[in-house]
Design a protein around this motif. Structure first.
Motif, PDB file in Angstrom:
ATOM      1  N   THR A   1       0.838  -1.017   0.173  1.00 44.30           N
ATOM      2  CA  THR A   1       0.051   0.185   0.105  1.00 44.30           C
ATOM      3  C   THR A   1       0.797   1.334   0.140  1.00 44.30           C
ATOM      4  O   THR A   1       2.201   1.071   0.246  1.00 44.30           O
ATOM      5  N   SER A   2       0.436   2.247  -0.067  1.00 44.81           N
ATOM      6  CA  SER A   2       0.960   3.482  -0.197  1.00 44.81           C
ATOM      7  C   SER A   2       0.560   4.742   0.569  1.00 44.81           C
ATOM      8  O   SER A   2      -0.862   4.508   1.181  1.00 44.81           O
ATOM      9  N   SER A   3       1.241   5.754   0.970  1.00 51.26           N
ATOM     10  CA  SER A   3       0.631   6.721   1.939  1.00 51.26           C
ATOM     11  C   SER A   3       0.086   7.776   0.871  1.00 51.26           C
ATOM     12  O   SER A   3      -0.164   8.872   1.402  1.00 51.26           O
ATOM     13  N   SER A   4       0.168   7.499  -0.295  1.00 44.82           N
ATOM     14  CA  SER A   4      -0.514   8.643  -1.346  1.00 44.82           C
ATOM     15  C   SER A   4      -1.080   7.972  -2.426  1.00 44.82           C
ATOM     16  O   SER A   4      -0.310   7.512  -3.478  1.00 44.82           O
ATOM     17  N   TRP A   5      -2.563   7.815  -2.141  1.00 48.14           N
ATOM     18  CA  TRP A   5      -3.200   7.274  -3.312  1.00 48.14           C
ATOM     19  C   TRP A   5      -4.712   7.344  -3.134  1.00 48.14           C
ATOM     20  O   TRP A   5      -5.016   8.200  -2.179  1.00 48.14           O
TER      21      TRP A   5
ATOM     22  N   THR B   1      -8.932  10.762  -2.298  1.00 53.16           N
ATOM     23  CA  THR B   1      -7.266  10.772  -2.130  1.00 53.16           C
ATOM     24  C   THR B   1      -6.979  11.162  -0.943  1.00 53.16           C
ATOM     25  O   THR B   1      -7.251  12.047  -0.211  1.00 53.16           O
ATOM     26  N   TRP B   2      -6.077  10.437  -0.444  1.00 54.50           N
ATOM     27  CA  TRP B   2      -5.264  10.887   0.767  1.00 54.50           C
ATOM     28  C   TRP B   2      -3.647  10.774   0.347  1.00 54.50           C
ATOM     29  O   TRP B   2      -3.415   9.822  -0.329  1.00 54.50           O
ATOM     30  N   ARG B   3      -2.877  12.011   0.823  1.00 60.44           N
ATOM     31  CA  ARG B   3      -1.477  12.083   0.320  1.00 60.44           C
ATOM     32  C   ARG B   3      -0.691  12.616   1.645  1.00 60.44           C
ATOM     33  O   ARG B   3      -0.904  13.597   2.207  1.00 60.44           O
TER      34      ARG B   3
ATOM     35  N   LEU C   1      -2.699   5.146  -8.009  1.00 60.07           N
ATOM     36  CA  LEU C   1      -1.548   5.932  -7.055  1.00 60.07           C
ATOM     37  C   LEU C   1      -1.622   7.336  -7.884  1.00 60.07           C
ATOM     38  O   LEU C   1      -0.611   8.146  -7.077  1.00 60.07           O
ATOM     39  N   SER C   2      -2.805   7.792  -8.165  1.00 56.03           N
ATOM     40  CA  SER C   2      -2.561   9.380  -8.789  1.00 56.03           C
ATOM     41  C   SER C   2      -3.708   9.931  -7.967  1.00 56.03           C
ATOM     42  O   SER C   2      -4.485   9.150  -7.433  1.00 56.03           O
ATOM     43  N   PRO C   3      -3.508  11.165  -7.845  1.00 51.92           N
ATOM     44  CA  PRO C   3      -4.427  11.748  -6.993  1.00 51.92           C
ATOM     45  C   PRO C   3      -5.798  12.223  -7.696  1.00 51.92           C
ATOM     46  O   PRO C   3      -5.615  12.594  -8.939  1.00 51.92           O
ATOM     47  N   SER C   4      -6.579  12.512  -7.091  1.00 47.26           N
ATOM     48  CA  SER C   4      -7.984  13.117  -7.413  1.00 47.26           C
ATOM     49  C   SER C   4      -8.471  12.465  -8.854  1.00 47.26           C
ATOM     50  O   SER C   4      -8.721  13.187  -9.832  1.00 47.26           O
ATOM     51  N   VAL C   5      -8.236  11.323  -9.153  1.00 48.82           N
ATOM     52  CA  VAL C   5      -8.821  10.561 -10.258  1.00 48.82           C
ATOM     53  C   VAL C   5     -10.225  10.180 -10.042  1.00 48.82           C
ATOM     54  O   VAL C   5     -10.643   9.640  -9.156  1.00 48.82           O
ATOM     55  N   THR C   6     -10.943  10.008 -11.060  1.00 49.79           N
ATOM     56  CA  THR C   6     -12.173   9.380 -11.359  1.00 49.79           C
ATOM     57  C   THR C   6     -12.396   8.826 -12.503  1.00 49.79           C
ATOM     58  O   THR C   6     -13.368   8.050 -12.816  1.00 49.79           O
TER      59      THR C   6
ATOM     60  N   ARG D   1      -7.603   5.172 -15.047  1.00 53.09           N
ATOM     61  CA  ARG D   1      -6.335   5.581 -13.957  1.00 53.09           C
ATOM     62  C   ARG D   1      -6.374   4.572 -12.668  1.00 53.09           C
ATOM     63  O   ARG D   1      -5.446   4.994 -12.028  1.00 53.09           O
ATOM     64  N   PHE D   2      -7.018   3.697 -12.717  1.00 51.19           N
ATOM     65  CA  PHE D   2      -7.178   2.798 -11.431  1.00 51.19           C
ATOM     66  C   PHE D   2      -6.589   1.342 -12.052  1.00 51.19           C
ATOM     67  O   PHE D   2      -7.293   0.649 -12.700  1.00 51.19           O
ATOM     68  N   GLY D   3      -5.350   1.214 -11.305  1.00 52.24           N
ATOM     69  CA  GLY D   3      -4.756   0.045 -11.601  1.00 52.24           C
ATOM     70  C   GLY D   3      -5.018  -1.164 -11.022  1.00 52.24           C
ATOM     71  O   GLY D   3      -4.479  -2.292 -11.195  1.00 52.24           O
ATOM     72  N   TYR D   4      -5.621  -1.127  -9.874  1.00 49.09           N
ATOM     73  CA  TYR D   4      -5.645  -2.199  -8.869  1.00 49.09           C
ATOM     74  C   TYR D   4      -7.280  -2.315  -8.594  1.00 49.09           C
ATOM     75  O   TYR D   4      -8.086  -1.207  -8.099  1.00 49.09           O
ATOM     76  N   TRP D   5      -7.886  -3.352  -8.520  1.00 48.80           N
ATOM     77  CA  TRP D   5      -9.243  -3.732  -8.256  1.00 48.80           C
ATOM     78  C   TRP D   5      -9.749  -4.908  -7.410  1.00 48.80           C
ATOM     79  O   TRP D   5      -8.719  -5.698  -7.509  1.00 48.80           O
ATOM     80  N   GLY D   6     -10.534  -4.764  -6.676  1.00 46.15           N
ATOM     81  CA  GLY D   6     -10.959  -5.763  -5.710  1.00 46.15           C
ATOM     82  C   GLY D   6     -12.077  -6.598  -6.521  1.00 46.15           C
ATOM     83  O   GLY D   6     -12.547  -6.128  -7.506  1.00 46.15           O
ATOM     84  N   GLN D   7     -12.581  -7.700  -5.758  1.00 41.03           N
ATOM     85  CA  GLN D   7     -13.715  -8.270  -6.508  1.00 41.03           C
ATOM     86  C   GLN D   7     -14.922  -7.604  -6.217  1.00 41.03           C
ATOM     87  O   GLN D   7     -14.969  -6.626  -5.248  1.00 41.03           O
ATOM     88  N   GLY D   8     -16.021  -7.745  -6.831  1.00 42.13           N
ATOM     89  CA  GLY D   8     -17.209  -7.098  -6.826  1.00 42.13           C
ATOM     90  C   GLY D   8     -17.947  -7.459  -5.563  1.00 42.13           C
ATOM     91  O   GLY D   8     -17.996  -8.634  -5.020  1.00 42.13           O
ATOM     92  N   THR D   9     -19.009  -6.573  -5.220  1.00 45.62           N
ATOM     93  CA  THR D   9     -19.887  -6.957  -4.146  1.00 45.62           C
ATOM     94  C   THR D   9     -21.429  -6.619  -4.734  1.00 45.62           C
ATOM     95  O   THR D   9     -21.407  -5.288  -5.124  1.00 45.62           O
TER      96      THR D   9
END
Length: 125
Positions: A27-31, A51-53, A102-107, A111-119
């Protein structure tokens, strides 16, 4: 990075649900952690992102269809984001996906490279 979404279920129109997205691994401190959804027969749609950075939390972003009803937040001690969904309607029925960037303020979904399973969230009238 692994993302674990939970909290989906069935609810009647007007009800509420709270989804959680727990991040683990590198994980990252900025994502940015966000939520997307896919309703039957529709494209995946942006719902909300936060986003938190380096200890600072940015203002959240919301999709037009959920503004004023959904709220995204995070646990300051864990890499976990929450999606509080109020005043649910049958149009909110969809599979909800947690995603990270890993990019800030994206929608933008690209730009989202990581995905979880759906619910699954099902709202009955």
């Amino acid at each position: 990075v692994q993302l674990q979404a939970s909290g989906g279920g069935s609810v009647q129109a007007g009800g509420s649900l709270r989804l959680s997205c727990a991040a683990s691994g590198r994980t990252s401190s900025s994502w940015t952690l966000g939520w997307f959804r896919r309703a039957p027969g529709k494209e995946r749609e942006f719902v909300a992102a936060l986003t938190w950075r380096h200890g600072n939390t940015h203002s959240p972003n919301y999709g037009d269809s959920v503004k004023g009803r959904f709220s995204i937040s995070r646990d300051n001690t864990k890499n976990t984001a929450f999606l509080q969904m109020n005043s649910l309607t049958p149009e909110d029925t969809a599979v909800y996906y947690c995603a990270a960037s890993l990019s800030p303020s994206v929608t933008n979904i690209a730009r989202f490279g990581y995905w979880g399973q759906g619910t699954q969230v099902t709202v009955s009238s």
